[in-house]
Write an enzyme that holds these catalytic residues in place. Structure first.
Site, PDB file in Angstrom:
ATOM      1  N   TRP A 199       0.770  -1.351  -0.087  1.00  0.00           N
ATOM      2  CA  TRP A 199       0.304   0.050  -0.017  1.00  0.00           C
ATOM      3  C   TRP A 199       0.901   1.074  -0.387  1.00  0.00           C
ATOM      4  CZ3 TRP A 199       0.108   4.384   2.753  1.00  0.00           C
ATOM      5  CH2 TRP A 199      -1.066   4.799   3.410  1.00  0.00           C
ATOM      6  N   HIS A 200       2.142   1.473   1.187  1.00  0.00           N
ATOM      7  CA  HIS A 200       2.801   2.324   0.939  1.00  0.00           C
ATOM      8  C   HIS A 200       3.954   2.514  -0.360  1.00  0.00           C
ATOM      9  CE1 HIS A 200       2.036   1.529   5.081  1.00  0.00           C
ATOM     10  NE2 HIS A 200       2.552   2.795   5.030  1.00  0.00           N
ATOM     11  N   GLY A 201       3.921   1.644  -1.545  1.00  0.00           N
ATOM     12  CA  GLY A 201       4.217   2.260  -2.631  1.00  0.00           C
ATOM     13  C   GLY A 201       4.875   0.734  -3.206  1.00  0.00           C
TER      14      GLY A 201
END
Lengths: 73, 460
Positions: B316-318
């Protein structure tokens, strides 16, 4: 001359702010604040870097909370 | 329009002023127009993406409620979730996935130039939480499209959360009450704390961290110092953003959830995640961990669910293998804690401190994966970390002046006071005045050429 005045204002801002908070004195606190504002004005006039003013300014919030000494953060 | 610019301060002041003047029944419209304007300031064409998400999930919510059969309900849920996830995959992960597949086939992928809509990961998750809740029947579908649009696009939490839930935010937006004196006071305190974290702590650390991570082979001591600085930079950057969001909403009479609770004091990695980005952890717990079985179906299932949640959270973060590995590392740590039944110790003593160290060190080291540009860089820096150190060379690479280092350390010493501020506890007027002056001075220092700009989590 101006440098000496800056030092005097800086010391009085520190002492008055600390004393004002310790003794819970409104007058002393605001005199400390006034010294600090004058100190900043003089530093600006002397064209000192912002970070130096910031370092000094960062000493004051802690001193102005001395009336909460002994309380849990 | 980033939160740390004078434009945002003016925008917020205008929004608060007009909100007070506006009749209660039209406040939603005022806030919606303001929120869409706020978003359009980032990118006007990409506003269409968020409008699309709003219309789709709103319609899906209504259709689910109208559907007579479970199958039809499930179909609408699948359609809306697929669209939200598909949107994320297209804008955020397409190049990453295509590159991975093409590499597996032995080829080389030329990345497409895709502009990621700002806040996309946040508002799609908020919209998905709405459709999940309507599907489960825990909330009724929202009939008014304007109210729903405002729930998704409410400007304080639009670009980087906190990811709100319908049952807590929507009733407040509909009620549209006027902020009272206590709200204004609490809002200003939160803004003060948030701006201080961002401008005085995070932005002072940022240039030194950037210098180390831009160096081809920095000294091990520089890597360690950069990791320590980064751990405070990212915390103060994101917690600062979240507090500005909370404070902005509070000035409009709306309470949004707290996103951080002194995470570095946690004694377990699971405890760390209960205190770090609380709204995202809550989202994954409710919509992934519990449906996967949570802790109801035995230890093995719990470990698996924990690991999957952290893997997804990393992704989700990248769109980068560094984030996937970062998530997997945290998943592994949490899984080990589940197996060892490790819990936080309430009684003071040495064991408590040892447990804290056992949590803080891996969390600190994991930031290397989070901050590194690639797995290669992370591996090279990890090797440097455990090779011979030249502390003088390391310190000179950081490039901090004595004033910047002193200001950063003094700024850190105010973290307990900032916690006090964000809790709405007593603080003197003079302390507030001095904190405000510090923020102004830090902002001028940054404008004069030192320090960083955008919030880190805006890129997610």
């Amino acid at each position: 001359m101006l440098t000496a005045l800056t030092v005097i204002l800086a010391v009085s801002a520190l002492v008055l702010t600390a004393l004002g908070a310790w003794k819970r004195s409104f007058l002393l606190s605001w005199l400390g604040g006034l010294s600090f504002v004058l100190f900043l004005a003089l530093m600006l006039y002397l064209d000192r870097p912002w970070e130096e003013m910031l370092v000094f300014a960062l000493l004051l919030p802690g001193l102005s909370m001395l009336h909460l000494r002994g309380e849990k953060p | 329009m980033s939160f740390d610019t004078p434009r945002y301060v003016l925008f917020l002041a205008a929004a608060v002023f007009l909100h007070r003047l506006c009749p209660a029944q039209w406040r939603w419209a005022l806030l919606l127009i303001g929120s869409l304007f706020f978003y359009a300031c980032w990118s006007a064409p990409l506003t269409l993406v968020i409008v699309g998400v709003i219309l789709l999930t709103w319609a899906a919510g209504l259709m689910m409620e109208k559907s007579g059969t479970k199958r039809a309900k499930r179909l609408w849920l699948a359609l809306s979730v697929l669209c939200c996830v598909g949107l994320l995959i297209w804008f955020k992960y397409f190049n990453f996935l295509a590159d991975a597949f093409v590499r597996l086939a032995g080829g080389r992928w030329e990345p497409l130039r895709l502009l990621l809509p700002v806040g996309c990961s946040f508002y799609t998750f908020q919209a998905m939480s709405y459709v999940f809740d309507v599907y489960r029947g825990t909330i009724p579908a929202v009939r008014h499209p304007g109210h729903y649009a405002l729930f998704i696009a409410f400007f304080p939490q639009l670009v980087a959360g906190p990811i709100e839930r319908t049952d807590s935010l929507l009733p407040q937006l509909i009620a549209a009450r006027t902020a009272d004196r206590e709200d204004v006071k609490a809002g200003l305190m939160l803004l003060l704390s948030g701006f201080f974290r961002k401008l005085v702590i995070a932005d002072l650390a940022a240039p030194a961290v950037d210098r180390v991570f831009a160096a081809p082979s920095p000294d091990g001591s520089a890597v360690l110092l950069a990791l320590i600085l980064f751990s405070f930079q990212i915390y103060c950057d994101f917690a600062g953003y979240s507090e500005i969001a909370q404070g902005s909403a509070r000035l409009l009479g709306i309470r949004i959830r707290r996103n951080f609770d002194r995470p570095y004091l946690a004694q377990t990695v699971r405890g760390f995640w209960r205190r770090w980005h609380i709204s995202l952890t809550g989202w994954f717990t409710d919509y992934v961990y519990i449906p996967l079985g949570g802790n109801r179906k035995g230890r093995g299932r719990q470990v698996l669910a924990t690991f999957v949640v952290f893997l997804l959270s990393g992704l989700w973060h990248g769109a980068n293998w560094t984030f996937v590995l970062w998530g997997a590392f945290h998943g592994l740590l949490c899984a080990v804690e589940v197996l060892m039944n490790r819990r936080e110790i309430a009684e003071p003593g040495v064991r408590r401190h040892i447990q804290w160290v056992l949590t803080a060190v891996p969390v600190l080291l994991s930031w290397l994966l989070f901050r590194a540009e690639s797995l290669g860089q992370a591996a090279a820096f990890a090797v440097r970390l455990f090779s011979a150190w030249d502390v003088r060379a390391g310190l000179s690479l950081l490039g901090l002046t004595w004033a910047q280092a002193a200001a950063f350390l003094l700024g850190l010493s105010y973290l307990p006071m900032l916690h006090r501020l964000s809790q709405g506890r007593r603080i003197s007027a003079m302390a507030c005045f001095f904190l405000a002056v510090c923020i102004l001075l830090a902002w001028f220092a940054r404008a004069a050429g030192h320090g960083a700009g955008a919030f880190i989590y805006f890129q997610f």
